[in-house]
Design an enzyme around this catalytic site. Structure first.
Site, short mmCIF file in Angstrom:
data_model
loop_
_atom_site.label_atom_id
_atom_site.label_comp_id
_atom_site.label_asym_id
_atom_site.label_seq_id
_atom_site.Cartn_x
_atom_site.Cartn_y
_atom_site.Cartn_z
N ARG A 33 4.33 -0.23 -4.64
CA ARG A 33 3.94 -0.64 -3.40
C ARG A 33 3.21 -2.01 -3.19
O ARG A 33 2.16 -1.90 -2.49
CB ARG A 33 4.10 0.13 -2.74
CG ARG A 33 4.67 1.21 -2.57
CD ARG A 33 4.91 2.59 -1.33
NE ARG A 33 4.66 1.82 0.06
CZ ARG A 33 5.41 1.82 0.87
NH1 ARG A 33 6.69 1.77 0.80
NH2 ARG A 33 5.35 1.27 1.88
N TRP B 260 -1.87 -3.04 -1.61
CA TRP B 260 -1.91 -4.08 -1.53
C TRP B 260 -2.79 -5.11 -0.83
O TRP B 260 -2.48 -4.94 1.10
CB TRP B 260 -0.72 -4.09 -1.57
CG TRP B 260 0.09 -5.42 -1.79
CD1 TRP B 260 0.17 -6.23 -3.16
CD2 TRP B 260 0.46 -6.56 -0.54
NE1 TRP B 260 0.96 -7.53 -2.03
CE2 TRP B 260 0.63 -7.58 -1.47
CE3 TRP B 260 0.04 -6.61 0.54
CZ2 TRP B 260 1.27 -8.58 -0.50
CZ3 TRP B 260 0.84 -7.64 1.54
CH2 TRP B 260 0.87 -9.31 0.43
N HIS C 206 20.60 -36.64 -3.01
CA HIS C 206 19.81 -36.57 -2.09
C HIS C 206 18.12 -36.81 -2.12
O HIS C 206 17.22 -36.57 -0.95
CB HIS C 206 19.71 -36.25 -0.75
CG HIS C 206 21.66 -36.54 -0.84
ND1 HIS C 206 21.79 -37.35 -0.09
CD2 HIS C 206 22.88 -35.42 -0.74
CE1 HIS C 206 23.44 -37.57 -0.14
NE2 HIS C 206 23.27 -36.81 -0.40
N ASN D 13 -1.80 2.36 5.82
CA ASN D 13 -0.69 1.39 5.15
C ASN D 13 -0.77 0.59 6.46
O ASN D 13 -0.36 1.76 7.47
CB ASN D 13 0.49 2.34 4.26
CG ASN D 13 1.57 1.57 3.83
OD1 ASN D 13 1.34 0.05 4.31
ND2 ASN D 13 2.66 1.54 4.02
N GLY D 14 -0.50 -0.07 6.28
CA GLY D 14 0.16 -1.54 7.56
C GLY D 14 -1.23 -1.82 8.06
O GLY D 14 -2.24 -2.88 6.76
N GLU E 282 18.60 -17.39 -5.54
CA GLU E 282 18.27 -15.86 -6.14
C GLU E 282 17.94 -16.04 -7.67
O GLU E 282 17.30 -15.39 -7.61
CB GLU E 282 19.72 -14.68 -5.83
CG GLU E 282 19.27 -13.53 -6.88
CD GLU E 282 17.89 -12.83 -6.26
OE1 GLU E 282 17.44 -13.39 -5.01
OE2 GLU E 282 17.24 -11.45 -6.47
N CYS F 50 0.90 -0.77 0.15
CA CYS F 50 0.02 0.23 -0.22
C CYS F 50 0.87 1.49 -0.54
O CYS F 50 1.76 1.56 0.85
CB CYS F 50 -0.99 0.48 1.20
SG CYS F 50 -1.97 -0.87 1.16
N GLU G 240 8.96 -15.26 -9.54
CA GLU G 240 8.63 -13.95 -9.73
C GLU G 240 8.01 -13.21 -10.69
O GLU G 240 6.86 -12.95 -10.19
CB GLU G 240 9.54 -12.99 -8.47
CG GLU G 240 9.41 -12.88 -7.61
CD GLU G 240 10.81 -12.02 -7.10
OE1 GLU G 240 10.31 -11.01 -6.13
OE2 GLU G 240 12.21 -11.34 -7.44
N LYS H 240 13.89 -15.28 -8.63
CA LYS H 240 13.44 -14.00 -9.95
C LYS H 240 12.45 -15.12 -11.25
O LYS H 240 11.60 -14.71 -11.55
CB LYS H 240 14.51 -13.80 -10.79
CG LYS H 240 15.74 -12.74 -9.85
CD LYS H 240 15.06 -11.41 -9.77
CE LYS H 240 13.92 -11.75 -8.47
NZ LYS H 240 15.39 -10.85 -7.58
N LYS I 19 6.28 -4.04 -3.61
CA LYS I 19 8.24 -3.65 -3.70
C LYS I 19 8.16 -3.49 -2.28
O LYS I 19 9.53 -3.94 -1.95
CB LYS I 19 8.07 -2.74 -4.45
CG LYS I 19 10.10 -1.81 -4.36
CD LYS I 19 10.84 -2.61 -5.48
CE LYS I 19 11.89 -2.44 -5.32
NZ LYS I 19 12.71 -3.79 -6.01
#
Ligand code: F6R
Length: 608
Positions: free
Chosen positions: A27, A74, A504, A99-100, A481, A2, A488, A485, A603
């Protein structure tokens, strides 16, 4: 997580708010809304989807006014619907953006319902606006009513509040979520991030935890948690506004991938000489380096992967123990802190809720000191840490982190060498490492030269549903990483394993439909890795090998070879990151996903 914007001006604020929301879209982007206060009352538009949907509503029916608040969401509580989009109202005259997360929203909702308040959304936010409405019955001053209500909220918030008969001011507050005040000439603003306001000002006040602000056209009055007026310094933004422009690139992510050579130079600048790491980069208190006997690194997501690489570097170069942990785990367990331990956080945004909570907890645990490696100078993490090393990557807009990661690695390499020097690293070895660092920007450009080739191989991933990334040593976190990516932004399920773990369990997954991405630098693990690749080839797996020429690997029947520059071992994880970023980018483009704003993500993760 948000984003909020607010403005009070002599001009119509609608355009300012919409532009601010577009800049905050990173955001959250599942819905957005604006409330404008004018002489006729508080009017609002809300829309599901990206800010463009809201802009379309303004085109169809413009709103005009000189005070306003705006929000891009969001979703946390309740689906991305128009009813759940902010601003939320209590009655016709009082509107709020938030926001929160309000953790005690359920008991508060029950109390308010008992008083006759009706809820129109499923959000936790709606309780705040009704509480303020209720408080105004006994405390008609909006500022004081907001201050009273904030004492009842548990959790994290940044809010903006407008009220119809308050034509000369609006109120904002923050605790646990970021909020800056933008100072203009006869106009003032708030936003979750200063980037949202760069089109109207470059002067910012960073609010502290618990601050409540009264904004008029001519004045910004800040009250601390105790209600006392406080002066907070004004900082001038020193990045180029163009950093938020895509330039010639189709996506921010690609622009940011291509910026890596120059931002890594910026990260190294002033931190290394021809022969040494300049410990002055840690500030006046750099003596802490000689006392470190242990390092605890705490971070989330991509930043956590950078921390995993640093563990190899610190233990290898400095010979002292280093542990790495995700912040969401660290913060909820009892941590044993050996004496003289450095607490090191990594964060692009410096606003990640779990990392901040971990830092706050660590400050009570007797660490030697706290060091933040962070990209945002004005962030809460930087302000709350004893020491900071900025990554200097400039604003990163693409939700999938690229240049923020490689500059974190660069800053971690500087830090690792600085710690190692205090633990017996020879001057000769230090000079060798520093010289390697100086060649890093050029190697990044060499790695980028494979872009066209990687674009071609990306086509082969378009109809894949799974992928497996393999690496050994520092290449294992880079494999993690790379797989993050890919999932995502292209929504392909991907996993990463240390190559030695293959037999294994994960080997059972390998068949002709499973692309295996192997990171193979020419180092002392090469022969072992080649054996792991044989295990895959023997089961018909399609191998995508990213290796330097000296490995003697090349295109074969079941191997697609991509050349990565041969570099000093210490630089391998940074340079090998580049082709994986390019691969995930091109796969996402082929699949037609939203590269810069992938579904369900945001983000800056300012909620738990
Ligand atoms: C992935 C990504 C995230 C962040 C994570 C932590 O591309 O960007 O995994 O790394 O949310 O964020 P920061 O680094 O801002 O603390």
């Amino acid at each position: 997580m948000c984003g909020i914007v607010g403005a009070i001006a002599r001009r119509n604020v609608a355009k300012i708010l919409l532009e601010g929301l577009s800049r905050l879209e990173y955001r959250g982007y599942d819905s957005s809304g604006v409330a404008i206060n004018n002489l006729d009352g508080v009017s609002s538009h809300r829309a599901v989807g990206k800010v463009q949907a809201l802009r379309d509503k303004f085109t169809a029916e413009p709103l005009d006014g000189k005070i306003g608040i705006a929000h891009t969401r969001w979703a946390t509580h309740g689906k991305p619907t128009e009813a759940n989009a902010h601003p939320h109202f209590s009655g016709e005259d009082l509107a709020l953006v938030h926001n929160g997360i309000i953790e005690n929203h359920e008991p508060l909702r029950r109390e308010l319902k008992a008083k006759g308040y009706e809820f129109k959304s499923e959000t936790d936010t709606e309780v705040i606006v009704h509480l303020i409405h209720d408080a105004l019955k006994t405390e008609p001053d909006l500022l004081k009513a907001v201050q009273n209500v904030l004492t009842k909220l548990h959790g994290a918030f940044a809010i903006g509040v407008v009220k119809n008969d308050e034509n000369g001011r609006f109120i904002a507050a923050r605790k646990g979520s970021p909020l800056v005040v933008g100072v203009g000439i006869e106009e003032n603003f708030i936003a979750s991030d200063q980037l949202a306001l760069l089109h109207v000002t470059d002067q910012f006040i960073f609010l502290e935890e618990g601050d409540v602000v009264e904004l008029t056209r001519d004045q910004v009055t800040i009250f601390d948690e105790k209600g006392e007026v406080q002066e907070r310094p004004i900082s001038v933004f020193n990045h180029n506004v163009d950093a938020t422009d895509k330039g010639e690139f189709r996506h921010y992510m690609m622009k940011e991938i291509y910026e890596q050579s120059s931002v890594i130079s910026a990260c190294l600048e002033g931190r290394i000489s021809e022969t040494k790491v300049l410990t002055s980069c840690f500030g006046a208190e750099s003596e802490f380096l000689k006392d470190i006997e242990n390092v605890h690194i705490v971070a989330c997501g991509t930043s956590y992967h950078a921390g995993m690489v640093a563990k190899y570097w610190i233990e290898d170069l400095a010979g002292i123990p280093c542990s790495v942990e995700v912040a969401s785990e660290y913060r909820y367990r009892k941590v044993a802190v050996p004496k003289k331990t450095l607490f090191l956080t990594l964060s692009q945004s410096g606003e990640t809720a779990d990392t901040l909570a971990a830092l706050r907890m660590a400050k009570e645990l007797g660490y030697l000191t706290t060091l933040a490696i962070c990209n945002v100078p004005s962030s809460t993490l930087v302000r709350e840490s004893a020491l900071t090393l900025l990554t200097n990557a400039g604003p990163e807009i693409g939700v999938a982190s690229t240049k923020a990661f490689t500059t974190q690695l660069t800053a971690l390499l500087i830090t690792s060498v600085a710690i190692a020097v205090e633990n017996g690293l020879s001057a000769e070895k230090e000079q060798e490492l520093v010289q390697a660092m100086r060649s890093l920007p050029a190697y990044i450009n060499d790695a980028l030269a494979q872009d066209a080739h990687i674009k071609v191989i990306a086509d082969r991933f378009a109809n894949k549903h799974n992928a497996l990334f393999l690496g050994r040593g520092t290449m294992f976190p880079i494999a993690l990483e790379g797989s993050l990516k890919l999932k995502e932004i292209s929504y392909i399920h991907a996993e990463a394993y240390p190559a030695g773990e293959l037999k294994h369990g994960p080997l059972a997954l390998v068949d002709e439909d499973m692309p295996i991405i192997a990171l193979v630098p020419h180092n002392d693990m090469l022969d072992k890795l080649k054996s792991n690749l044989q295990e895959v080839a023997a089961r018909g797996g399609e191998l995508y090998v990213f290796a330097d020429k000296e490995t003697d690997l090349h295109n074969e029947d079941n191997i697609v070879f991509t050349e990565v520059p041969k570099v000093d071992r210490i630089l391998e994880p940074i340079v090998h990151t580049i082709p994986l970023q390019l691969l995930s980018y091109h796969v996402a483009v082929v699949k037609g996903t939203d590269v810069d704003q992938p579904r369900n993500l945001a983000k800056s993760v300012t909620v738990e």
